[in-house]
Design an enzyme around this catalytic site. Structure first.
Site, PDB file in Angstrom:
ATOM      1  N   GLU A   1      55.301  42.523  36.203  1.00 44.73           N
ATOM      2  CA  GLU A   1      54.335  42.158  37.253  1.00 44.73           C
ATOM      3  C   GLU A   1      54.537  40.747  37.782  1.00 44.73           C
ATOM      4  O   GLU A   1      54.472  40.523  38.986  1.00 44.73           O
ATOM      5  CB  GLU A   1      52.921  42.161  36.655  1.00 44.73           C
ATOM      6  CG  GLU A   1      52.224  43.449  36.640  1.00 44.73           C
ATOM      7  CD  GLU A   1      50.806  43.243  36.134  1.00 44.73           C
ATOM      8  OE1 GLU A   1      49.894  43.539  36.904  1.00 44.73           O
ATOM      9  OE2 GLU A   1      50.611  42.783  34.989  1.00 44.73           O
TER      10      GLU A   1
ATOM     11  N   TRP B   1      27.185  35.322  38.069  1.00 43.64           N
ATOM     12  CA  TRP B   1      28.016  36.519  37.838  1.00 43.64           C
ATOM     13  C   TRP B   1      27.192  37.334  36.862  1.00 43.64           C
ATOM     14  O   TRP B   1      27.012  36.953  35.707  1.00 43.64           O
ATOM     15  CB  TRP B   1      29.360  36.067  37.259  1.00 43.64           C
ATOM     16  CG  TRP B   1      30.193  37.134  36.632  1.00 43.64           C
ATOM     17  CD1 TRP B   1      30.143  37.570  35.340  1.00 43.64           C
ATOM     18  CD2 TRP B   1      31.231  37.894  37.261  1.00 43.64           C
ATOM     19  NE1 TRP B   1      31.082  38.543  35.122  1.00 43.64           N
ATOM     20  CE2 TRP B   1      31.760  38.766  36.277  1.00 43.64           C
ATOM     21  CE3 TRP B   1      31.765  37.937  38.552  1.00 43.64           C
ATOM     22  CZ2 TRP B   1      32.805  39.652  36.546  1.00 43.64           C
ATOM     23  CZ3 TRP B   1      32.796  38.822  38.805  1.00 43.64           C
ATOM     24  CH2 TRP B   1      33.302  39.664  37.823  1.00 43.64           C
TER      25      TRP B   1
ATOM     26  N   ASN C   1      24.498  29.198  32.070  1.00 42.59           N
ATOM     27  CA  ASN C   1      25.708  30.009  31.895  1.00 42.59           C
ATOM     28  C   ASN C   1      25.760  30.411  30.427  1.00 42.59           C
ATOM     29  O   ASN C   1      25.438  29.600  29.560  1.00 42.59           O
ATOM     30  CB  ASN C   1      26.975  29.204  32.194  1.00 42.59           C
ATOM     31  CG  ASN C   1      27.135  28.943  33.674  1.00 42.59           C
ATOM     32  OD1 ASN C   1      26.341  29.403  34.488  1.00 42.59           O
ATOM     33  ND2 ASN C   1      28.173  28.190  34.011  1.00 42.59           N
ATOM     34  N   GLY C   2      26.225  31.638  30.157  1.00 43.19           N
ATOM     35  CA  GLY C   2      26.344  32.070  28.766  1.00 43.19           C
ATOM     36  C   GLY C   2      25.455  33.263  28.495  1.00 43.19           C
ATOM     37  O   GLY C   2      24.983  33.934  29.430  1.00 43.19           O
TER      38      GLY C   2
ATOM     39  N   GLU D   1      52.307  46.930  27.283  1.00 41.13           N
ATOM     40  CA  GLU D   1      51.601  45.857  27.987  1.00 41.13           C
ATOM     41  C   GLU D   1      52.513  44.633  28.170  1.00 41.13           C
ATOM     42  O   GLU D   1      52.519  44.007  29.234  1.00 41.13           O
ATOM     43  CB  GLU D   1      50.320  45.491  27.214  1.00 41.13           C
ATOM     44  CG  GLU D   1      49.501  44.342  27.757  1.00 41.13           C
ATOM     45  CD  GLU D   1      48.954  44.550  29.170  1.00 41.13           C
ATOM     46  OE1 GLU D   1      49.097  45.645  29.736  1.00 41.13           O
ATOM     47  OE2 GLU D   1      48.401  43.585  29.724  1.00 41.13           O
TER      48      GLU D   1
ATOM     49  N   CYS E   1      29.442  32.017  35.352  1.00 39.10           N
ATOM     50  CA  CYS E   1      28.672  31.541  36.488  1.00 39.10           C
ATOM     51  C   CYS E   1      28.972  30.066  36.726  1.00 39.10           C
ATOM     52  O   CYS E   1      29.661  29.423  35.952  1.00 39.10           O
ATOM     53  CB  CYS E   1      27.196  31.705  36.209  1.00 39.10           C
ATOM     54  SG  CYS E   1      26.784  33.267  35.450  1.00 39.10           S
TER      55      CYS E   1
ATOM     56  N   HIS F   1      66.375  57.960  20.927  1.00 41.80           N
ATOM     57  CA  HIS F   1      66.326  59.154  21.766  1.00 41.80           C
ATOM     58  C   HIS F   1      66.684  58.844  23.213  1.00 41.80           C
ATOM     59  O   HIS F   1      66.375  59.618  24.110  1.00 41.80           O
ATOM     60  CB  HIS F   1      64.947  59.813  21.674  1.00 41.80           C
ATOM     61  CG  HIS F   1      64.612  60.250  20.292  1.00 41.80           C
ATOM     62  ND1 HIS F   1      65.219  61.319  19.678  1.00 41.80           N
ATOM     63  CD2 HIS F   1      63.771  59.728  19.368  1.00 41.80           C
ATOM     64  CE1 HIS F   1      64.757  61.452  18.444  1.00 41.80           C
ATOM     65  NE2 HIS F   1      63.879  60.482  18.236  1.00 41.80           N
TER      66      HIS F   1
ATOM     67  N   LYS G   1      53.335  43.167  31.819  1.00 35.23           N
ATOM     68  CA  LYS G   1      53.034  41.769  32.203  1.00 35.23           C
ATOM     69  C   LYS G   1      54.299  41.101  32.723  1.00 35.23           C
ATOM     70  O   LYS G   1      54.267  40.411  33.739  1.00 35.23           O
ATOM     71  CB  LYS G   1      52.516  40.948  31.006  1.00 35.23           C
ATOM     72  CG  LYS G   1      51.106  41.210  30.578  1.00 35.23           C
ATOM     73  CD  LYS G   1      50.042  40.606  31.457  1.00 35.23           C
ATOM     74  CE  LYS G   1      49.540  41.587  32.461  1.00 35.23           C
ATOM     75  NZ  LYS G   1      48.513  42.491  32.095  1.00 35.23           N
TER      76      LYS G   1
ATOM     77  N   ARG H   1      35.449  31.359  41.482  1.00 36.61           N
ATOM     78  CA  ARG H   1      35.239  32.018  40.196  1.00 36.61           C
ATOM     79  C   ARG H   1      34.615  33.396  40.343  1.00 36.61           C
ATOM     80  O   ARG H   1      34.559  34.152  39.378  1.00 36.61           O
ATOM     81  CB  ARG H   1      34.305  31.164  39.329  1.00 36.61           C
ATOM     82  CG  ARG H   1      34.849  29.793  39.024  1.00 36.61           C
ATOM     83  CD  ARG H   1      33.734  28.819  38.773  1.00 36.61           C
ATOM     84  NE  ARG H   1      32.971  29.155  37.593  1.00 36.61           N
ATOM     85  CZ  ARG H   1      33.120  28.557  36.416  1.00 36.61           C
ATOM     86  NH1 ARG H   1      33.992  27.606  36.273  1.00 36.61           N
ATOM     87  NH2 ARG H   1      32.388  28.896  35.404  1.00 36.61           N
TER      88      ARG H   1
ATOM     89  N   LYS I   1      44.082  42.753  43.017  1.00 37.23           N
ATOM     90  CA  LYS I   1      43.233  42.642  41.822  1.00 37.23           C
ATOM     91  C   LYS I   1      42.398  43.898  41.620  1.00 37.23           C
ATOM     92  O   LYS I   1      42.099  44.293  40.510  1.00 37.23           O
ATOM     93  CB  LYS I   1      42.339  41.404  41.964  1.00 37.23           C
ATOM     94  CG  LYS I   1      41.538  41.074  40.734  1.00 37.23           C
ATOM     95  CD  LYS I   1      42.417  40.521  39.626  1.00 37.23           C
ATOM     96  CE  LYS I   1      41.729  40.495  38.288  1.00 37.23           C
ATOM     97  NZ  LYS I   1      42.676  40.536  37.171  1.00 37.23           N
TER      98      LYS I   1
HETATM   99  C1  F6R Z   1      47.796  44.646  35.256  1.00 38.31           C
HETATM  100  C2  F6R Z   1      46.553  45.024  35.891  1.00 38.31           C
HETATM  101  C3  F6R Z   1      46.430  46.393  36.419  1.00 38.31           C
HETATM  102  C4  F6R Z   1      45.003  46.928  36.202  1.00 38.31           C
HETATM  103  C5  F6R Z   1      44.837  48.286  36.881  1.00 38.31           C
HETATM  104  C6  F6R Z   1      43.484  48.880  36.600  1.00 38.31           C
HETATM  105  O1  F6R Z   1      47.806  43.320  34.851  1.00 38.31           O
HETATM  106  O2  F6R Z   1      45.651  44.233  36.005  1.00 38.31           O
HETATM  107  O3  F6R Z   1      47.371  47.252  35.852  1.00 38.31           O
HETATM  108  O4  F6R Z   1      44.785  47.036  34.829  1.00 38.31           O
HETATM  109  O5  F6R Z   1      45.014  48.147  38.255  1.00 38.31           O
HETATM  110  O6  F6R Z   1      42.487  48.036  37.051  1.00 38.31           O
HETATM  111  P1  F6R Z   1      41.002  48.131  36.534  1.00 38.31           P
HETATM  112  O7  F6R Z   1      41.005  47.727  35.099  1.00 38.31           O
HETATM  113  O8  F6R Z   1      40.230  47.191  37.402  1.00 38.31           O
HETATM  114  O9  F6R Z   1      40.577  49.557  36.702  1.00 38.31           O
END
Ligand code: F6R
Length: 611
Positions: A491, A74, A98-99, A484, A2, A507, A488, A27, A606
């Site tokens: 992406e 938040w 906050n916290g 992962e 927050c 394989h 990363k 934020r 996002k």
């Molecule tokens: C990768 C990333 C995406 C999300 C995916 C699922 O860095 O952020 O692969 O993990 O779109 O999103 P959520 O977790 O919001 O369901």
């Protein structure tokens, strides 16, 4: 998390508070409010949703004064409603926070016993009542009452408090949550974040943990909360641009969020276990031992990075609870006719709580009688609302599109849940519970140390930033981390990358290896150490450049690979958490070196609310 802004001075402050909150909007938040002391009377205005709603509330009922506090919330405890919005008040005292207050349930019980009436579901409201109670019962000044009150709080907090009966003072305190002090001329500020007050002052003190700030229009005193001894303020002249300030001085939100992980993980664990009782307490997950014993299938459904977290979770659930676990891509699962009945348990993992595929898979399973639990970072989002119980990660808003702190807090939450299930099923003895909890509790400090080693990446990036393709290999619970790491990298740097289980190398993927295709080998000293080291040798034998991510002190890794990064020697169950940092930082520095848009990579969103 927050946002907080506080002002004391010689000018009417409502605009300073609201414009400060606007600077914190990036934020993310779901409600907002201000409390102003006007002519010795405390007035609050609060609203659900965006700041425009708060502005409307202020316009409808104008208020202003020379002392005030503001907050963007938040939600963590209680839905995003007006009643739960900060500031929270008790009589003429108002608090923004906050916290997370771990012991708020006990404190609330005690304060209700003293006749205090609560108006919200938040943990924060106990602070307002506690300060009020102590001040009245012991006839203390506001500053002394706040000092006595915060000494009773367990958890993490940055708070700012005003009291209409003492309109010449603004009091702030912090423990494990940021709070800064800004100096003006005949006016001073407190805020959770420099960006909120940068328009008014650049002379800032970053308050240390355990410090109480007594702020008046013309003076500031800092004291140690415990001893009451004065602390010398260290004033820094901030030269950041507003955009740098939003990122806390980091170049990108993603880097800031990588650095926030120790705090986010500590917040996710906070208040959810007892080492004395050897137990994990998750009242939000309504799954009984009997239900677990009779489960027909246990599915974990998720997408992307959350799916990778689920894959790590499979190792936890199987190792610690003996629970056969099917981890499914939600986009596939929703179209399969997988066996589901009333004895099926489904765990949906989603940082946003809005991912269309995960939500659809959840709805289908629920309609067919399954019990649905979820792990999520956004309170009251669709997935928690449609689940029978949700374990919230307390990562705070994640702004970088590539998930970092949301992922590692999911790992911590999954680990807690598996310990809980292991305990309920009688698979994990009390010593096992304590062993796992202690391993988890050490992670934040170890991550802090690992985050200091950023310079280790420079030579790797210089050598590899022009490559077109990379492989990531891992085994056991680090296989999902290989996936992962590759995700990363692709992406944010747009370099093609694939993650593989190291044993799968021969394989097929081994055909790709040559001097232009580097391989990142996750090879710490775990149960798979020797086998993965053989895979590494196979890559080297085919002239493939290798980055080994090894355990600290593994000297052989220097000789066998071209580059080395290390992680500390930790129990295997927390290795995925520690291994997340090199995966994230490698991708980050690679992308930054290439100059891509790290926080907003092309074609990505996002929250993926469409199929
Ligand atoms: C990768 C990333 C995406 C999300 C995916 C699922 O860095 O952020 O692969 O993990 O779109 O999103 P959520 O977790 O919001 O369901």
């Amino acid at each position: 998390m927050c946002g907080i802004v506080g002002y004391i001075g010689s000018n009417p402050c409502v605009d300073v508070l609201v414009s400060g909150l606007e600077k914190l909007e990036y934020r993310g938040y779901d409600s907002a409010g201000v409390a102003i002391v006007r002519d010795g009377v405390l007035e609050t205005r609060r609203a659900k949703g965006k700041l425009i709603n708060l502005k409307r509330a202020i316009k409808a009922e104008p208020t202003d004064g020379l002392l005030g506090i503001g907050h963007t919330r938040w939600a963590t405890h209680g839905a995003p409603t007006v009643d739960n919005a900060h500031p929270h008040r008790s009589g003429e005292i108002a608090v923004v926070h906050n916290g997370i207050i771990e012991n708020y349930v006990e404190l609330k019980r005690e304060l209700v016993g003293h006749g205090h009436v609560f108006a919200s579901e938040t943990d924060t409201e106990v602070i307002a009542h506690l300060v009020n109670h102590i001040k009245t019962a012991r006839k203390l000044s506001l500053v002394d009452a706040v000092r006595a009150a915060v000494r009773r709080l367990h958890g993490a907090y940055s708070i700012v408090v005003v009291d209409a009966s003492e309109p010449d003072v603004l009091v702030g305190a912090r423990l494990a949550s940021p709070l800064v002090l800004g100096f003006g001329t005949d006016e001073n500020y407190l805020a959770s974040d420099v960006s909120a007050i940068l328009n008014h002052t650049r002379d800032i003190v970053f308050l240390d943990d355990g410090v109480l700030a007594t702020v008046r229009a013309g003076s500031v005193t800092l004291t140690d909360i415990e001893t009451g001894k004065e602390v010398e303020p260290v004033i820094k002249r901030i030269t950041w641009t507003p955009s740098m300030a939003e990122k806390g001085g980091y170049k990108h939100f993603m880097l800031k969020e990588i650095h926030e992980q120790p705090r986010a993980i500590a917040d996710t664990l906070r208040g959810r276990f007892s080492l004395e009782r050897c137990e994990v307490d998750l009242p939000e997950i309504p799954v009984t031992a009997e239900q677990l014993q009779n489960i027909s299938q246990f599915y974990v459904i998720a997408c992307g990075t959350s799916w990778h977290a689920g894959l790590v979770g499979k190792y936890h659930f199987e190792d610690l609870a003996g629970l056969a676990t099917h981890v499914e891509l939600a986009s596939e699962f929703r179209y399969r006719r997988a066996p589901i009945d009333e004895r099926t348990l489904v765990l949906a993992i989603s940082q946003s709580g809005e991912t269309a595929d995960t939500l659809a898979a959840l709805r289908d399973a629920k309609a067919r009688g399954a019990t649905i639990i979820s792990i999520c970072n956004v309170i009251e989002s669709s997935i928690p609302r449609e689940s029978h119980g949700t374990l919230y990660t307390h990562a705070g808003p994640e702004i970088g599109v590539a998930s970092t702190k949301a992922f590692t807090t999911q790992l911590a939450a999954l680990h807690l849940l598996a310990i809980r299930f292991g305990h309920l099923l009688g698979r994990l003895a009390p010593e096992g519970v304590v062993r796992e909890l202690e391993a988890l509790l050490h992670v934040p400090a170890m991550m802090e140390a690992e985050l200091e080693r950023e310079h280790d990446y420079a030579s790797i990036i210089r050598s590899w930033h022009q490559v077109h393709s990379m492989l990531f290999l891992g085994r056991g619970n680090l296989y999902p981390l290989a996936l992962e790491g590759a995700l990363k990298l692709k992406e944010i740097s747009y370099i093609h990358a694939e993650g593989y289980a190291a044993g799968e190398m021969k394989h097929g993927p081994i055909a790709l290896i040559d001097e232009d295709v580097p391989t990142v080998v996750l090879n710490p000293m775990d149960a798979h150490f020797a086998k993965v080291r053989s895979n590494l040798a196979e890559v080297k034998a085919r002239s493939g450049p290798v980055l080994t991510v090894a355990t600290d002190g593994d000297a052989e890794a220097d000789e066998i690979g071209d580059f080395k990064l290390t992680v500390p020697d930790v129990p295997e169950t927390v290795l995925p958490l520690m291994m997340s940092l090199p995966m994230q930082l490698l991708a980050y520095y690679m992308a930054d070196f290439k100059g891509t848009d790290v926080d907003q990579p092309r074609n990505l969103a996002k929250s993926v609310t469409v199929e």
